[in-house]
Design a protein around this motif. Sequence first.
Motif, PDB file in Angstrom:
ATOM      1  N   ALA A 265       0.831  -1.219   0.000  1.00  0.00           N
ATOM      2  CA  ALA A 265       0.000   0.000   0.000  1.00  0.00           C
ATOM      3  C   ALA A 265       0.862   1.263   0.000  1.00  0.00           C
ATOM      4  N   SER A 267       3.358   3.535  -2.696  1.00  0.00           N
ATOM      5  CA  SER A 267       4.053   3.737  -3.978  1.00  0.00           C
ATOM      6  C   SER A 267       5.542   3.951  -3.739  1.00  0.00           C
ATOM      7  N   THR A 304      -5.481   7.461  -6.290  1.00  0.00           N
ATOM      8  CA  THR A 304      -5.782   8.279  -5.105  1.00  0.00           C
ATOM      9  C   THR A 304      -6.713   9.436  -5.484  1.00  0.00           C
ATOM     10  N   ILE A 345       2.614   6.804   0.848  1.00  0.00           N
ATOM     11  CA  ILE A 345       2.637   5.887   1.995  1.00  0.00           C
ATOM     12  C   ILE A 345       1.212   5.424   2.297  1.00  0.00           C
ATOM     13  N   ALA A 348      -2.329   7.685   3.032  1.00  0.00           N
ATOM     14  CA  ALA A 348      -2.048   9.117   2.945  1.00  0.00           C
ATOM     15  C   ALA A 348      -3.229   9.840   2.317  1.00  0.00           C
ATOM     16  N   GLY A 349      -3.921   9.153   1.416  1.00  0.00           N
ATOM     17  CA  GLY A 349      -5.048   9.761   0.717  1.00  0.00           C
ATOM     18  C   GLY A 349      -6.166  10.157   1.664  1.00  0.00           C
ATOM     19  N   ASP A 378      -7.065   1.111  -0.143  1.00  0.00           N
ATOM     20  CA  ASP A 378      -5.771   1.769  -0.295  1.00  0.00           C
ATOM     21  C   ASP A 378      -4.835   0.914  -1.160  1.00  0.00           C
ATOM     22  N   ARG A 381      -5.956   1.203  -4.782  1.00  0.00           N
ATOM     23  CA  ARG A 381      -5.621   2.458  -5.473  1.00  0.00           C
ATOM     24  C   ARG A 381      -4.111   2.609  -5.637  1.00  0.00           C
ATOM     25  N   ASN A 385      -1.968   3.495  -8.881  1.00  0.00           N
ATOM     26  CA  ASN A 385      -0.972   4.582  -8.888  1.00  0.00           C
ATOM     27  C   ASN A 385       0.317   4.098  -9.553  1.00  0.00           C
TER      28      ASN A 385
HETATM   29  N1  ASP Z   1      -1.110   4.570  -0.366  1.00  0.00           N
HETATM   30  C1  ASP Z   1      -1.136   5.386  -1.532  1.00  0.00           C
HETATM   31  C2  ASP Z   1       0.196   5.308  -2.260  1.00  0.00           C
HETATM   32  O1  ASP Z   1       1.212   5.085  -1.659  1.00  0.00           O
HETATM   33  C3  ASP Z   1      -1.504   6.811  -1.238  1.00  0.00           C
HETATM   34  C4  ASP Z   1      -2.935   6.855  -0.786  1.00  0.00           C
HETATM   35  O2  ASP Z   1      -3.833   6.943  -1.643  1.00  0.00           O
HETATM   36  O3  ASP Z   1      -3.213   6.754   0.397  1.00  0.00           O
HETATM   37  O4  ASP Z   1       0.234   5.425  -3.452  1.00  0.00           O
END
Ligand code: ASP
Length: 407
Positions: A265, A267, A304, A345, A348-349, A378, A381, A385
């Motif tokens: 979860a 990037s 996100t 992280i 974070a979204g 999460d 998504r 990403n």
């Molecule tokens: N966890 C996602 C990322 O690291 C960010 C988020 O949407 O919370 O890409």
Amino acid sequence: MKNNNWLLYFILVGIILGGICGWWFGPQMTAVDWIGEIFLNALKMLVIPLIISSLIVGISGLGDITKVGKTGVITLVYFMTTTAFSVVIGLSMVNLMTPGESVEMVSDLPEGVASKRAMGITDILQSFISPNLVKSMMEMDILPIIIFSLVFGGVLTTLGEKGKGVISFFDTVNEAIMKMVHLVLYVAPLGIFALIASKLGAAGGGDAFWAELMKIGKFAFTVLAALLFHAIVVLPTILIFFTRRNPIKYFKGASPALTTAFSTASSSATLPVTIECAEENNGVSRQASLFVLPIGATVNMDGTAMYEAIAAIFIAQMIGVPLGFSEQLIIFVTATLAAIGAAGIPEAGLVTMVMVLQSVGLPLEGIGMLLSIDWFLDRCRTTINVWGDSIGAAVVDKLEEKYVEGG
Ligand code: ASP
């Protein structure tokens, strides 16, 4: 990692076994949590030296400042357009499926969100520059490190012979770190198994997860459908259109990165694997992947942005406040900015969503409704990403070859 199909198969087995064990054995599987943590930490350990060396090598490999500028513009246009597409898809789906209509909002303001004030554009701009790079590294605050490395790499190219020595030093650092990534990948199947099994276990196992999912089932379904549409239709179409590559092959090459994204979860933690897959499996040029992917992991978040837009409209539907075109336009803009501002992280979204909700006066308590299942959405998504970044590397590589290298 070329032709190492076995790694992919082992990773798939890891995911499936992790899902099955977490589902059946529930909380008992938290016993393997430490294995997942070791894998995650091994990846995170490589992220900072990788970003710094990648960007210095990437930017110096691009050549003079006009070439850097052109490639930078191509990259940003790709990021902005794909993010905009994803938000439009999200908005269309949520308006069509109206997942919030029959749901009653019962939640409190989640801790952690309550203390966050809305992030504005000026906050995002401020976060570009850090007064203390060491502190940023310690906190994995990546945006200022990106800015520093880009400027540092750019300046090195102007120093002639002296600069070349430093660039070649970072080039070697980069190669060494990529070799370490390679080694970490050998334990990826086990790490991914442990991360998925322990997370599903911590969520109470299959039955508890299913019950949580069903509470906001239509919302989760809307998010998944929109993410899938973006991943299967929009991004591959862009890949075919600009690069004439086969998206299925490209997907296969990128899949260790996508599965790592799903299990971590994050990037940012996935970045080492994303670069490895782009270069080794998908044959993207080194300079394009080293330039595009570190920036993409931090600022390009299609999944996100889409999620934030869907969630905002979902909350509005839940409390029965219809949002008109202009409010949806505001959500479109703020969701895009919130995704840029979100760190790569876990979850974070959810925090940057405060900005989206406040921009149209929606209650922050709505976020509480999404909290229990966010660990799962999460992951989904984050996978999109990383898929968006991976395709971006190929597209920028091709366009750079065509328009920048070729004059
Ligand atoms: N966890 C996602 C990322 O690291 C960010 C988020 O949407 O919370 O890409």
